[in-house]
Design an enzyme around this catalytic site. Structure first.
Site, PDB file in Angstrom:
ATOM      1  N   SER A 104      27.060  28.472  24.949  1.00 47.75           N
ATOM      2  CA  SER A 104      27.229  29.027  26.308  1.00 47.75           C
ATOM      3  C   SER A 104      28.425  30.174  26.260  1.00 47.75           C
ATOM      4  CB  SER A 104      27.688  28.272  27.576  1.00 47.75           C
ATOM      5  OG  SER A 104      26.427  27.661  27.880  1.00 47.75           O
TER       6      SER A 104
ATOM      7  N   LYS B 141      35.455  31.672  33.883  1.00 49.53           N
ATOM      8  CA  LYS B 141      34.164  31.095  34.361  1.00 49.53           C
ATOM      9  C   LYS B 141      34.596  29.991  35.343  1.00 49.53           C
ATOM     10  CE  LYS B 141      30.386  28.502  32.051  1.00 49.53           C
ATOM     11  NZ  LYS B 141      29.863  27.840  30.637  1.00 49.53           N
TER      12      LYS B 141
ATOM     13  N   SER C 174      25.446  29.463  29.387  1.00 44.51           N
ATOM     14  CA  SER C 174      25.641  29.411  30.610  1.00 44.51           C
ATOM     15  C   SER C 174      26.805  30.454  31.196  1.00 44.51           C
ATOM     16  CB  SER C 174      26.185  27.884  31.288  1.00 44.51           C
ATOM     17  OG  SER C 174      27.346  27.582  30.550  1.00 44.51           O
TER      18      SER C 174
HETATM   19  N1  GLN Z   1      21.921  25.980  27.119  1.00 50.28           N
HETATM   20  C1  GLN Z   1      22.501  24.693  26.787  1.00 50.28           C
HETATM   21  C2  GLN Z   1      22.402  23.535  27.550  1.00 50.28           C
HETATM   22  O1  GLN Z   1      21.996  23.823  28.528  1.00 50.28           O
HETATM   23  C3  GLN Z   1      24.063  24.810  26.470  1.00 50.28           C
HETATM   24  C4  GLN Z   1      24.978  25.093  27.508  1.00 50.28           C
HETATM   25  C5  GLN Z   1      26.465  25.343  27.362  1.00 50.28           C
HETATM   26  O2  GLN Z   1      26.603  25.649  26.011  1.00 50.28           O
HETATM   27  N2  GLN Z   1      27.211  24.942  28.151  1.00 50.28           N
HETATM   28  O3  GLN Z   1      22.993  22.263  27.493  1.00 50.28           O
END
Ligand code: GLN
Length: 501
Positions: free
Chosen positions: A178, A79, A154
């Site tokens: 994510s 990532k 994400s």
């Molecule tokens: N969708 C969640 C957020 O936007 C989690 C994102 C993540 O785990 N990085 O905060």
């Protein structure tokens, strides 16, 4: 050549050990797959073809004579929020579009030391804020099961790359789901380790008290192997846990062979996770997996985590508050893109931040700054911290009565592009099933449990456990995985490859 790409990481590793393939051959196959699928998927922000080829050659020229290191010659993606020495690391933000880190993140260094070849840096929602990968400043990634749909987020680029056979595994980060949510939506396995299990050194911070790095791969064994490599104490992360790291794969071995591998295991179904908002196909695929666990000898009981319904509100206050302070450093002076529009210091700050950050990041910074401002701090930040404590206590109480908790990884299967981009509140609810575990700092694994009856898209189920008991949830996941039919290759892949050919 391409049939190699449907093998699991562990199988590839065995083939490498038996000299039935070479790192160079694997790298070429993966790069070919990347070239064939990227026009449709857009999973990668940077492909490191030259570096990967050079690395494969270097490995081949120095093949160890004895036992190979655990990831020797295995192509992975990362990532693009994990710092990679000499390779651009953007966090999918204009702010860091040209940032080339002078160092590797701890987890990156670990996989490199274990012999892995880094193929590409994968797409994400900007600074990991989002659940669909549509909030990348560069482009949206598509789901290999249906290219009209999102891969989750994400870590959507990582999940799509693994699912499409671009690489044998990937590392992502999970602040509120994510890793688990995109793994679920793309039919992969993903682990969010206990907070402190994997060093966050070199992961660009979103919400420091919630962020964890973890693996995404095709099987439970593959993720176990990756987790073992990246876990462990690091003095550079103040929250890093100085605990022994078990051989997770070994711990799960045997689960597949025994007729009742889950005998004596109690699994809890928190009613709040199963109650409302689940699509019928997600519910039925997960119930099917729970039945499989029962047949494997587990006893299953319903229980309650009464404060769970407050998780989304508490999470978005705390995560945004932490994000607003973490992102304060990107002002065009200390870090990040510098706008040419400001003639004074203050103006340079505001112009750089206006230009460098996207809409969703700005929304979080505003929300977080508001929650931390004097006069509102107690009403929001302190209150949310108290709720966080209550949620942790709920989990501890529940996990005192059972060995692990089960819940779907996402209320629905992958949704079409743009379905929720104009509706942040609904989008925030897509993490309703994952983010409380981050508030509690506990480990969870998401496992594919089947395809939705109507959508024919992957459904993921989470197994959540006690602090630092990754071993326990891996053992359960491995048993359930062995009892369920594999999903097979992603539905859209054949079409993508045909179109290319
Ligand atoms: N969708 C969640 C957020 O936007 C989690 C994102 C993540 O785990 N990085 O905060």
């Amino acid at each position: 050549m391409t049939s190699l790409l449907s093998l699991s990481l562990c199988d590839i590793r065995d083939k490498l050990a038996r000299e039935e393939t070479r790192p160079g051959e694997l790298v070429e196959s993966c790069l070919e797959r990347i070239a064939a699928t990227e026009p449709s998927l857009r999973a990668c922000l940077t492909v490191c073809a030259d570096e990967a080829r050079a690395r494969a050659a270097e490995l081949e020229n120095n093949r160890p004579s004895g036992k190979l290191p655990p990831l020797w010659g295995v192509p992975l993606t990362l990532k693009d929020i994990l710092c990679t020495q000499g390779v651009r690391t953007t966090a999918a933000s204009r702010m860091l579009e040209n940032f080339v880190p002078p160092y590797d993140a701890f987890a990156v260094r670990r996989v490199k030391e274990a012999g892995a070849v880094i193929l590409a840096k994968t797409n994400l929602d900007e600074f990991a804020m989002g659940s669909s990968t549509e909030f990348s400043a560069f482009f949206a990634t598509a789901n290999p099961w249906d290219i009209e749909r999102i891969p989750g987020g994400s870590s959507g680029g990582s999940a799509a790359s693994v699912s499409a056979g671009q690489a044998f595994g990937s590392l992502g980060t999970d602040t509120g789901g994510s890793i688990r949510q995109p793994a679920g939506l793309c039919g992969c396995v993903g682990i969010k380790p206990t907070y402190g299990r994997v060093s966050r050194y070199g992961a660009i911070a979103y919400a420091s008290s919630l962020d964890q790095i973890g693996p995404l791969a095709r099987t439970v064994d593959d993720c176990s192997l990756l987790l073992r490599v990246i876990a462990g104490y690091d003095p550079k992360d103040a929250q890093s846990a100085d605990l022994p790291v078990p051989d997770y794969r070994q711990a799960a071995a045997g689960a597949a062979d025994s007729p009742a591998p889950l005998a004596g295991v109690t699994l809890g179904l928190p009613v709040e996770y199963w109650r409302e908002g689940l699509s019928p196909e997600v519910e039925s695929a997960c119930e099917n997996a729970v039945d499989a666990a029962r047949e494997l000898g587990a006893s299953v009981k319903e229980l309650s985590l009464p404060h769970l319904p407050y998780g989304v509100a508490a999470y978005y206050i705390l995560a945004s508050a932490e994000a607003s302070t973490n992102l304060a450093r990107f002002d065009g002076m200390r870090y990040g893109l510098r706008s040419g529009k400001g003639d004074k210091l203050e103006k340079t700050y505001s112009a750089s931040r206006s230009q460098g950050f996207g809409e969703e990041v700005k929304r979080r910074v505003l929300l977080g700054t508001y929650a931390l401002s004097s006069g509102y701090y107690d009403a929001y930040y302190t209150k949310a911290s108290k709720v966080r404590r209550l949620i942790l206590e709920d989990f501890e109480r529940a996990l005192g009565q059972c060995d692990a908790l089960l819940a779907p990884s996402c209320p629905i299967t992958a949704w079409p592009f743009d379905a929720y981009t104009q509706d942040p509140l609904t989008a925030y609810k897509m993490d309703i099933l994952t983010l409380s575990l981050n508030l509690a700092g506990l480990p969870g694994i998401s496992l594919p449990v089947g395809l939705g009856k109507e959508s024919r898209l992957p459904v993921g189920m989470q197994i959540m456990g006690r602090a630092f008991d990754e071993e326990g949830i891996i053992r359960i996941a491995k048993a359930v995985e062995s009892a369920l039919p594999p999903l097979g290759p992603p539905a859209a892949l054949a079409g993508i490859l045909r179109r290319r050919a």
